[in-house]
Write a protein that holds these residues in place. Structure first.
Motif, PDB file in Angstrom:
ATOM      1  N   ASP A   1      39.019  36.996  38.300  1.00  0.00           N
ATOM      2  CA  ASP A   1      38.490  37.605  39.516  1.00  0.00           C
ATOM      3  C   ASP A   1      38.376  39.099  39.250  1.00  0.00           C
ATOM      4  O   ASP A   1      39.376  39.781  39.051  1.00  0.00           O
ATOM      5  CB  ASP A   1      39.434  37.332  40.683  1.00  0.00           C
ATOM      6  N   MET A   2      37.159  39.635  39.237  1.00  0.00           N
ATOM      7  CA  MET A   2      36.936  41.020  38.866  1.00  0.00           C
ATOM      8  C   MET A   2      37.401  42.006  39.934  1.00  0.00           C
ATOM      9  O   MET A   2      37.664  43.163  39.628  1.00  0.00           O
ATOM     10  CB  MET A   2      35.452  41.252  38.557  1.00  0.00           C
ATOM     11  N   SER A   3      37.551  41.583  41.179  1.00  0.00           N
ATOM     12  CA  SER A   3      37.984  42.517  42.216  1.00  0.00           C
ATOM     13  C   SER A   3      39.502  42.608  42.316  1.00  0.00           C
ATOM     14  O   SER A   3      40.035  43.641  42.685  1.00  0.00           O
ATOM     15  CB  SER A   3      37.390  42.135  43.575  1.00  0.00           C
ATOM     16  N   SER A   4      40.224  41.550  41.973  1.00  0.00           N
ATOM     17  CA  SER A   4      41.687  41.599  42.039  1.00  0.00           C
ATOM     18  C   SER A   4      42.346  41.527  40.660  1.00  0.00           C
ATOM     19  O   SER A   4      43.562  41.611  40.558  1.00  0.00           O
ATOM     20  CB  SER A   4      42.219  40.459  42.909  1.00  0.00           C
ATOM     21  N   GLU A   5      41.531  41.350  39.617  1.00  0.00           N
ATOM     22  CA  GLU A   5      42.011  41.281  38.223  1.00  0.00           C
ATOM     23  C   GLU A   5      42.941  40.091  37.962  1.00  0.00           C
ATOM     24  O   GLU A   5      43.659  40.072  36.982  1.00  0.00           O
ATOM     25  CB  GLU A   5      42.710  42.590  37.815  1.00  0.00           C
ATOM     26  N   GLU A   6      42.947  39.096  38.827  1.00  0.00           N
ATOM     27  CA  GLU A   6      43.781  37.911  38.622  1.00  0.00           C
ATOM     28  C   GLU A   6      43.053  36.929  37.706  1.00  0.00           C
ATOM     29  O   GLU A   6      41.849  36.748  37.803  1.00  0.00           O
ATOM     30  CB  GLU A   6      44.106  37.237  39.948  1.00  0.00           C
ATOM     31  N   ILE A   7      43.815  36.295  36.826  1.00  0.00           N
ATOM     32  CA  ILE A   7      43.269  35.326  35.876  1.00  0.00           C
ATOM     33  C   ILE A   7      43.948  33.987  36.114  1.00  0.00           C
ATOM     34  O   ILE A   7      45.165  33.923  36.263  1.00  0.00           O
ATOM     35  CB  ILE A   7      43.504  35.797  34.427  1.00  0.00           C
TER      36      ILE A   7
END
Length: 84
Positions: free
Chosen positions: A17-23
Motif C-alpha cells: 500500500d503506497m499511502s501507508s507503506e504496509e506490505i
C-alpha cells in the motif's frame, strides 16, 4: 471442479500500500516486473494505492490521497472552463 481451467502461476505475491507503506503477502496470478525481499525471500511486488490499512472506512478517518498528481492535472485541465 473442472480440471485444466485454473492458472498455473498461482504464487505468493507481496502487495504494498503506497499511502501507508504496509506490505502484505497474498496468493495471486498478477504479473509484475517489480520484486521485494522479505525475510531473505524475493517476492513479486504489486503496488496498490489503497487497502484496508489506508481506506477511511477501516481506519475511521479521512486521509487525502493524491496519486500521481491527478488533482493538479484535473485543475489545470479545467481551470478556464465556464469562464468567458
Amino acid at each position: 471442479m473442472k480440471k485444466g481451467i485454473h492458472p498455473k502461476n498461482y504464487r505468493l505475491v507481496a502487495f504494498k500500500d503506497m499511502s501507508s507503506e504496509e506490505i502484505f503477502l497474498c496468493r495471486s496470478t498478477a504479473e509484475t516486473k517489480d520484486q521485494i525481499e522479505i525475510d531473505n525471500v524475493k517476492y513479486p511486488l504489486i503496488k496498490i494505492e489503497i487497502s484496508s490499512s489506508s481506506h477511511p472506512f477501516y481506519i475511521g478517518k479521512m486521509r487525502f490521497v493524491d496519486s500521481a498528481g491527478r488533482v493538479d492535472k484535473f485543475l489545470t485541465k479545467y481551470k478556464n472552463y465556464g469562464k468567458i
